[in-house]
Design an enzyme around this catalytic site. Structure first.
Site, PDB file in Angstrom:
ATOM      1  N   HIS A 166       0.765  -1.102   0.019  1.00  0.00           N
ATOM      2  CA  HIS A 166      -0.159  -0.225   0.067  1.00  0.00           C
ATOM      3  C   HIS A 166       0.973   1.273   0.055  1.00  0.00           C
ATOM      4  CE1 HIS A 166      -3.441  -2.469   0.500  1.00  0.00           C
ATOM      5  NE2 HIS A 166      -3.168  -2.889   1.692  1.00  0.00           N
ATOM      6  N   ASP A 223      -2.501 -11.326  -1.210  1.00  0.00           N
ATOM      7  CA  ASP A 223      -3.193 -10.550  -0.082  1.00  0.00           C
ATOM      8  C   ASP A 223      -4.703 -10.396  -0.182  1.00  0.00           C
ATOM      9  OD1 ASP A 223      -1.848  -9.205   2.277  1.00  0.00           O
ATOM     10  OD2 ASP A 223      -3.648  -7.802   1.802  1.00  0.00           O
ATOM     11  N   HIS A 268      -6.088  -7.367   0.153  1.00  0.00           N
ATOM     12  CA  HIS A 268      -6.278  -6.247  -0.338  1.00  0.00           C
ATOM     13  C   HIS A 268      -5.459  -5.920  -1.467  1.00  0.00           C
ATOM     14  CE1 HIS A 268      -6.694  -6.058   4.243  1.00  0.00           C
ATOM     15  NE2 HIS A 268      -7.875  -5.660   3.862  1.00  0.00           N
ATOM     16  N   ASP A 325      -4.612 -13.215   5.079  1.00  0.00           N
ATOM     17  CA  ASP A 325      -5.719 -12.476   5.430  1.00  0.00           C
ATOM     18  C   ASP A 325      -6.901 -12.865   4.560  1.00  0.00           C
ATOM     19  OD1 ASP A 325      -4.518 -10.922   3.463  1.00  0.00           O
ATOM     20  OD2 ASP A 325      -4.541  -9.225   4.476  1.00  0.00           O
TER      21      ASP A 325
END
Length: 300
Positions: free
Chosen positions: A120, A157, A159, A234
């Site tokens: 990110h 991931d 995200h 996750d």
């Protein structure tokens, strides 16, 4: 030999309210050593990454303000961490871990970072617990040094790897593939070279079918000579932030597919651990440990 980046700094500078999900940085090496998957010889302690290497990816002005603790309150809030000297030092050691792991992967075929996967972080800002982007820094270093010609970043991931997508939006030598929760953070998605948004609650069979449909074809289409694998756990049904429905077995099969494709195609790979926020720390550690077990089985 499987080489793994790890440092005590990975866990300790974090504020108390972030300690629980970060316990994995202490517990995962202990678990791998206890069960005999690795020995102390497998671990290396990375050096902090040099400013010149960081500025290959991140804007010098942003890096200067981050290094000097001059980010605005809004910028700090978006990172999710209170800014401190210890936090910045931790980050540049993690960055060094992935860059050094890439050199080991060229030598041994596979290397790993107990931390990393900070996807990110953009060229000019940090978000979502990421200040700098380790996979981007390592990929750019390989390209700049002529050690890779075509990089594939496999980001699984939950995200989207929004920062990585932005960094390499105009770089044809890096192909960004992100398979992530379509209704999850970040609200605004960047455009990867290939994005596969997933519905909430998707289970093992449907997830693995999608991965099988896309990833082998990417190896043929992109013809990478180096892979970075962001293998956040996750995606588990137990994850508090994930919204997906994978079991430990499904997550392990995900990792097996990626690592076997790299091995079969003789493409060096670095795996960075990414996120994991299950309620039980044992679920996080076990899912991550499976990746290391597979690396030993497949490559060594």
């Amino acid at each position: 030999m499987l080489k793994i980046a790890w440092s005590p700094e990975y866990a300790h500078p974090l504020p108390e309210n972030h300690r629980f999900p970060m316990l994995k940085y202490e517990l995962l090496p202990e678990q791998l050593l206890y069960e005999g998957t690795v020995t102390q010889e497998n671990f290396f302690q990375p050096a902090p990454l040099a400013d010149a290497v960081i500025e290959r990816v991140h804007e010098p002005g942003y890096w200067r303000r981050l290094r000097q603790l001059e980010l605005s309150p809004s910028e700090v809030r978006k990172t999710g961490f209170p800014l401190s000297r210890e936090l910045v030092n931790r980050e540049i050691i993690i960055m060094g871990g992935t860059v050094e792991a890439a050199a080991y992967a060229l030598e041994f075929g596979m290397a790993m970072n107990i931390a990393g996967g900070t996807h990110h972080a953009f060229t000019d800002r940090g978000e979502g617990f990421c200040l700098l982007n380790d996979n981007a820094l390592a990929a750019q270093s390989l390209l700049d040094e002529g050690k890779a010609q075509q990089v594939l970043i496999v980001d699984l991931d939950v995200h989207q790897g929004n920062g990585t997508a932005q960094i390499f939006a105009e770089e044809p030598r890096v192909f960004t593939f992100s398979m992530h929760g379509g209704n999850n953070y970040p609200l605004h998605k960047e455009t990867s070279d290939l994005d596969v948004p997933l519905p909430d609650g998707i289970g093992d069979a449907a997830y693995l079918q999608l991965l099988h449909a896309h990833l082998p074809a990417l190896f043929d289409r992109v013809a990478p000579d180096f892979v970075f694998f962001q293998c956040g756990v996750d995606v588990l049904a137990t994850d508090k932030l994930g919204k997906l429905g994978l079991t430990h077995a499904g997550c392990k099969e995900r990792d097996r597919l990626v690592l076997e494709l790299c091995h079969q195609n003789r493409v060096p790979v670095v795996a960075s651990m990414g996120g994991g926020y299950s309620t039980r720390i044992a679920d996080i550690v076990e899912a991550h440990a499976n990746t290391f077990r597979l690396a030993q089985q497949i490559f060594f």
